[in-house]
Design an enzyme around this catalytic site. Structure first.
Site, short mmCIF file in Angstrom:
data_model
loop_
_atom_site.label_atom_id
_atom_site.label_comp_id
_atom_site.label_asym_id
_atom_site.label_seq_id
_atom_site.Cartn_x
_atom_site.Cartn_y
_atom_site.Cartn_z
CG ASN A 40 3.57 -4.98 15.46
OD1 ASN A 40 4.26 -5.10 16.16
ND2 ASN A 40 4.19 -6.06 14.26
CD GLU A 42 3.25 -10.30 13.17
OE1 GLU A 42 2.86 -9.81 12.26
OE2 GLU A 42 2.56 -11.55 13.20
CB CYS A 51 -1.13 -0.97 12.02
SG CYS A 51 -1.55 -2.56 10.71
CD GLU A 53 1.85 2.87 11.94
OE1 GLU A 53 2.54 3.05 10.76
OE2 GLU A 53 1.27 1.91 13.11
CB CYS A 84 -0.25 0.26 6.54
SG CYS A 84 -2.15 0.24 7.70
CB CYS A 87 -1.92 3.23 9.95
SG CYS A 87 -2.08 1.51 10.95
#
Length: 132
Positions: A40, A42, A51, A53, A84, A87
């Site tokens: 990830n 940010e 993310c 994934e 999520c 994803c």
């Protein structure tokens, strides 16, 4: 330790998570056998981050590989964290319903499921096909 687990655990350390301090690593084995990783990343301008994934999927596509065979996701949490919703849809774009997804904690807890169980009724190309 499996190759996917090792790869996900290692790439998790590279996550850029200065706001949530919640690092996630993902490793994907494609149908060709190659392993692709993502972490990830940010951004202060939420929700502009990426993310883990999605990063692994992007690496896979950038290499010209487009079929997921297995997924491993690890996070520093008390229980395994599922991908999520976004994803899940991204994974379903490149993987069949029976693809195994292992969700893990840095403490060693693992939970296995399939893409179909993570995203029942996934939106697919079939919905875009039109009848004349």
């Amino acid at each position: 330790m499996s190759v996917l687990k090792e790869a996900a655990v290692a790439v998790r350390e590279n996550a850029h998570a200065p706001y949530s301090n919640f690092k996630v690593g993902a490793a994907i084995r494609s149908a060709s056998g190659a392993v692709y990783v993502g972490c990830n990343v940010e951004n202060v301008a939420y929700p502009e981050g990426t993310c883990a994934e999605a990063g692994a999927i992007a690496a896979m596509a950038a290499a010209g590989d487009y079929e997921i065979a297995e997924v491993y996701v690890v996070a520093g949490s008390p229980m395994p964290v599922t991908p999520c919703g976004g994803c899940r849809q991204k994974l379903a774009e490149f993987g069949a319903g029976d693809v195994v997804v292992t969700m893990a904690t840095t403490g060693g807890m693992e939970q296995m499921t399939t893409l179909a169980d993570l995203l029942p009724g996934a939106f697919s190309q079939a919905f875009l096909d039109t009848q004349k």
